[in-house]
Design a protein around this motif. Structure first.
Motif, short mmCIF file in Angstrom:
data_model
loop_
_atom_site.label_atom_id
_atom_site.label_comp_id
_atom_site.label_asym_id
_atom_site.label_seq_id
_atom_site.Cartn_x
_atom_site.Cartn_y
_atom_site.Cartn_z
N TYR A 34 -1.27 -0.57 -6.96
CA TYR A 34 -0.69 -1.86 -7.36
C TYR A 34 -0.30 -2.67 -6.12
CZ TYR A 34 2.68 -5.18 -9.31
OH TYR A 34 3.37 -6.32 -9.64
N TYR A 35 0.29 -2.00 -5.14
CA TYR A 35 0.76 -2.69 -3.93
C TYR A 35 -0.31 -2.86 -2.87
CZ TYR A 35 5.50 -2.37 -5.70
OH TYR A 35 6.62 -2.52 -6.46
N ASP A 36 -1.32 -2.00 -2.85
CA ASP A 36 -2.24 -1.96 -1.71
C ASP A 36 -3.69 -2.31 -2.00
OD1 ASP A 36 -0.37 -1.32 0.16
OD2 ASP A 36 -0.75 0.82 0.12
N ASP A 37 -4.08 -2.40 -3.24
CA ASP A 37 -5.51 -2.47 -3.54
C ASP A 37 -5.79 -3.65 -4.45
OD1 ASP A 37 -8.20 -1.84 -3.92
OD2 ASP A 37 -7.81 0.27 -4.28
N ASP A 38 -6.96 -4.27 -4.29
CA ASP A 38 -7.30 -5.35 -5.19
C ASP A 38 -8.30 -4.92 -6.26
OD1 ASP A 38 -9.55 -5.19 -3.60
OD2 ASP A 38 -9.42 -7.23 -2.85
N ARG A 39 -8.57 -3.61 -6.34
CA ARG A 39 -9.42 -3.12 -7.42
C ARG A 39 -8.59 -2.98 -8.70
NH1 ARG A 39 -11.76 2.28 -5.25
NH2 ARG A 39 -9.63 2.45 -4.54
#
Length: 188
Positions: A34-39
């Motif tokens: 949720y905080y680190d990925d745009d997938r």
């Protein structure tokens, strides 16, 4: 490049295959993503074998790639693997790069490790790599990271509006940077 930095409580060094299971777990952790990925999430879990292939490429690239440094974050007193970091898009001609970190071990959140390690990485980028500009991209809802980078002197310089779809809505991404001449007075 054999990357190795030490802080008071941490060691930053090349990640190894012994860290595979933790890394795979973190790659499949919904909160971290949720905080680190745009997938998108939820998604099919990434199999351990795929994480292993990714990690093997990272290890190989760390020996030859002059445009990125991937490292693991380890507690100095126990050698416990608690996260990963990257210095990417290293451009020696224009003297700039981007930073990224992920403290995957959530038991270690809130202990000041992120500030400690980023401070050391900033010093490395400016003093060893001789860069002039360090950038970071942070989702607008990641208040802890925004506070961290701003406390280290990073300036918000732009917004990518409606950049990522998270939890049923579009969210912005902020662009941050720290320049060498801003850091020197800030750090010393």
């Amino acid at each position: 490049m054999d990357f190795h930095l030490e802080t008071e409580r941490l060691i930053l060094r090349g990640i190894s295959l012994k860290d595979l299971e933790k890394l795979s777990y973190w790659f499949n952790d919904e909160e971290l993503n949720y905080y680190d990925d745009d997938r998108p999430f939820p998604r099919e879990p990434e199999p351990l074998e795929e994480t292993k292939k990714y990690l093997e490429r990272l290890i190989e690239n760390n020996q030859t790639d002059k445009e990125r440094i991937d490292y693991g974050i380890y507690l100095k007193d126990s050698d416990q693997f608690i996260g990963t970091g990257q210095i990417v898009f290293i451009d020696h001609f224009n003297r700039r790069c981007m930073l990224s970190i992920c403290l995957g071990d959530k038991d270690q959140w809130g202990k000041g490790y992120a500030k400690e390690l980023i401070s050391k990485v900033i010093e490395f980028c400016f003093e060893e790599l001789k860069l002039n500009r360090i950038g970071a991209e942070i989702f607008s809802f990641n208040e802890r990271s925004i506070g961290l980078f701003e406390s280290l002197g990073f300036q918000r310089e732009g917004i990518k509006r409606s950049f990522v779809w998270k939890k049923g809505k579009f969210e912005d991404e902020y662009n941050y940077s720290l320049l060498l001449d801003e850091w020197k007075p800030f750090c010393c």
